[in-house]
Design a protein around this motif. Structure first.
Motif, PDB file in Angstrom:
ATOM      1  N   ARG A 331       0.838  -1.205   0.000  1.00 35.00           N
ATOM      2  CA  ARG A 331       0.000   0.000   0.000  1.00 35.00           C
ATOM      3  C   ARG A 331       0.871   1.252   0.000  1.00 35.00           C
ATOM      4  O   ARG A 331       0.579   2.228  -0.707  1.00 35.00           O
ATOM      5  CB  ARG A 331      -0.920  -0.017   1.220  1.00 35.00           C
ATOM      6  N   ALA A 332       1.932   1.229   0.799  1.00 33.71           N
ATOM      7  CA  ALA A 332       2.844   2.370   0.851  1.00 33.71           C
ATOM      8  C   ALA A 332       3.476   2.625  -0.514  1.00 33.71           C
ATOM      9  O   ALA A 332       3.574   3.775  -0.971  1.00 33.71           O
ATOM     10  CB  ALA A 332       3.923   2.135   1.894  1.00 33.71           C
ATOM     11  N   CYS A 333       3.863   1.562  -1.183  1.00 37.82           N
ATOM     12  CA  CYS A 333       4.473   1.702  -2.501  1.00 37.82           C
ATOM     13  C   CYS A 333       3.457   2.200  -3.530  1.00 37.82           C
ATOM     14  O   CYS A 333       3.750   3.094  -4.333  1.00 37.82           O
ATOM     15  CB  CYS A 333       5.073   0.375  -2.954  1.00 37.82           C
ATOM     16  N   ASP A 334       2.264   1.617  -3.508  1.00 38.69           N
ATOM     17  CA  ASP A 334       1.237   2.018  -4.475  1.00 38.69           C
ATOM     18  C   ASP A 334       0.874   3.494  -4.333  1.00 38.69           C
ATOM     19  O   ASP A 334       0.800   4.234  -5.323  1.00 38.69           O
ATOM     20  CB  ASP A 334      -0.016   1.157  -4.294  1.00 38.69           C
ATOM     21  N   ASN A 335       0.641   3.929  -3.106  1.00 35.52           N
ATOM     22  CA  ASN A 335       0.288   5.334  -2.880  1.00 35.52           C
ATOM     23  C   ASN A 335       1.439   6.268  -3.240  1.00 35.52           C
ATOM     24  O   ASN A 335       1.232   7.347  -3.811  1.00 35.52           O
ATOM     25  CB  ASN A 335      -0.133   5.548  -1.432  1.00 35.52           C
TER      26      ASN A 335
END
Length: 450
Positions: A331-335
């Motif tokens: 999620r951190a990477c996607d955002n």
């Protein structure tokens, strides 16, 4: 091109009486044309030579150049460098030189550095020792430390990005200038909460007296001459750029227009003082513009702003949780990817280079000690470096922050006498620091170094 020779010959030739008045007029006109062309060519030649041989990092459209070559970098944040370079409290020149040697060996030759902190000493959560004790009153040991740092960086061919202000409390900045402008004691997050702090800091953009105090500081620093090299700062190629501040924000809707105006005034002042170095804002990006994309594009489009900045903080922005850092990594990477894509889009639109100059991720399990694992952080670093450096508009990537050989003593918060390790005084020591023994993280950094 012997222009003077041509003129002398013309004067001599015209002294004869063979020329008619008409011929003389034609010759004068022809010579004037030739001289104009010669001067234009000489000017062009001078400009090209200057650009190709300049020791300064320069902007050429959407690119950086250095000595005529493309300049692209992987670097780090080393905000405490001037303090380490001092011979007073907190100074350690031997450590500074070891750290610079290590960074140079890693290929991390671009360092983002705090010029100095502001205000009274003895305030927890604030960097010590301070540089600007009161408006225009400076701690000379820190100025000497900055001089020494630039000297040592210059000897190693390294480049410094120097920021002059800070919207956050850990180095004074906004709060210091508001207090000195007569706005009264300003809230501090650890005492009054972040809501009260940010509401108060929203007044900075509206306070012209605070701005004038800051502008005088800018004049004092930029007009300085290095005591060790006798080179004026404006002529020092060890400096890549001046930054208006660290993460300057408007902090409120009503402050957005005055905020943009202040940044424009500040960049114009810096440009008037220094024609050699680049200028940037130091902005987090859209997040630091109250999530107003148009405002971010506007401030970056200013004629005196040479390049754009973006900072990315998944934990601080609640894209990753303290108790599930590894579980939240995708999620951190996607955002982060979506956030970075939007800034890349704007950079292409404005045709200005983009530098991702701050990003970080806590160690596994929200631990801080040296030797604790960095599995999630390593994945995050790999993702950000790969994405950023895959687009040609991104010309630099600086992780936060270099801890080097420091080892945290008080992990909950920095205390006077503790080593500087990359995390500011108000944060857990080791939270986002990269230490010289973090072998897996360093391997990723080596993979992307330019």
């Amino acid at each position: 091109m012997k222009v003077y020779g041509s003129l002398s010959f013309f004067a001599y030739f015209c002294s004869g009486k063979q020329l008619t008045t008409t011929l003389m007029r034609r010759t004068i006109l022809s010579l004037a044309t030739v001289v104009t062309i010669v001067m234009a060519l000489a000017s062009c030649t001078k400009t090209v030579t200057s650009q190709s041989s300049s020791p300064f990092v320069q902007r050429d459209g959407a690119a950086f150049t250095l000595a005529g070559n493309d300049y692209r970098f992987v670097g780090t944040n080393f905000w405490y460098g001037a303090i380490l370079g001092s011979e007073g409290q907190g100074g350690d020149r031997q450590r500074l030189c070891r750290e610079l040697d290590k960074l140079h060996e890693l290929g991390l030759d671009n360092l983002r550095i705090l010029v100095g902190s502001d205000g009274e000493r003895g305030v927890t959560t604030k960097v010590e020792p301070t540089l600007q004790v009161a408006p225009g009153v400076y701690n000379d040991t820190i100025l000497a430390g900055l001089d020494y740092l630039l000297q040592q960086m210059g000897e190693r061919g390294m480049k410094a990005v120097l920021y002059l202000n800070n919207s956050w409390e850990w180095s004074g900045g906004y709060g210091f200038y508001l207090e000195q402008a007569g706005a009264g004691k300003q809230p501090r997050p650890n005492e009054d909460g972040y809501a009260a702090f940010m509401q108060a800091m929203g007044q900075y953009a509206l306070n012209e007296k605070a701005h004038e105090l800051f502008y005088q500081y800018v004049r004092d620093i930029i007009s300085r001459t290095n005591r060790y090299t006798n080179v004026a700062y404006v002529d020092d190629p060890a400096i890549m750029a001046w930054q208006i501040g660290n993460e300057p924000r408007a902090f409120s809707e009503e402050s957005k227009e005055p905020f943009a105006q202040w940044l424009s005034e500040a960049s114009a002042l810096i440009r008037s003082l220094d024609k050699n170095h680049l200028i940037s804002i130091g902005s987090e990006g859209i997040w630091g513009c109250e999530n107003d994309t148009a405002l971010y594009e506007r401030i970056c489009g200013d004629k005196n702003i040479d390049y754009m900045n973006a900072h990315i903080w998944p934990y601080n922005w609640s894209w990753a949780k303290q108790d599930s850092l590894q579980e939240n990594i995708q999620r951190a990477c996607d955002n982060s990817g979506e956030y970075l894509k939007e800034h890349i889009r704007i950079a292409h639109k404005l045709e200005k280079p983009l530098v991702v100059e701050e990003f970080g991720y806590p160690r596994d399990g929200f631990q801080f000690g040296v030797g604790t694992p960095t599995t999630a952080r390593d994945k995050y670093y790999d993702y950000i470096f790969n994405m950023a450096m895959s687009d040609s508009i991104v010309k630099g990537c600086n992780f936060w922050a270099w801890g080097g050989e420091a080892r945290p003593v008080h992990q909950s918060q920095w205390q006077v006498g503790d080593p500087y390790c990359g995390d500011p005084a108000q944060e857990q020591q080791g939270l986002n620091s990269v230490f010289d023994c973090d072998s897996t993280t360093l391997a990723i950094i080596r993979k992307y170094k330019q």
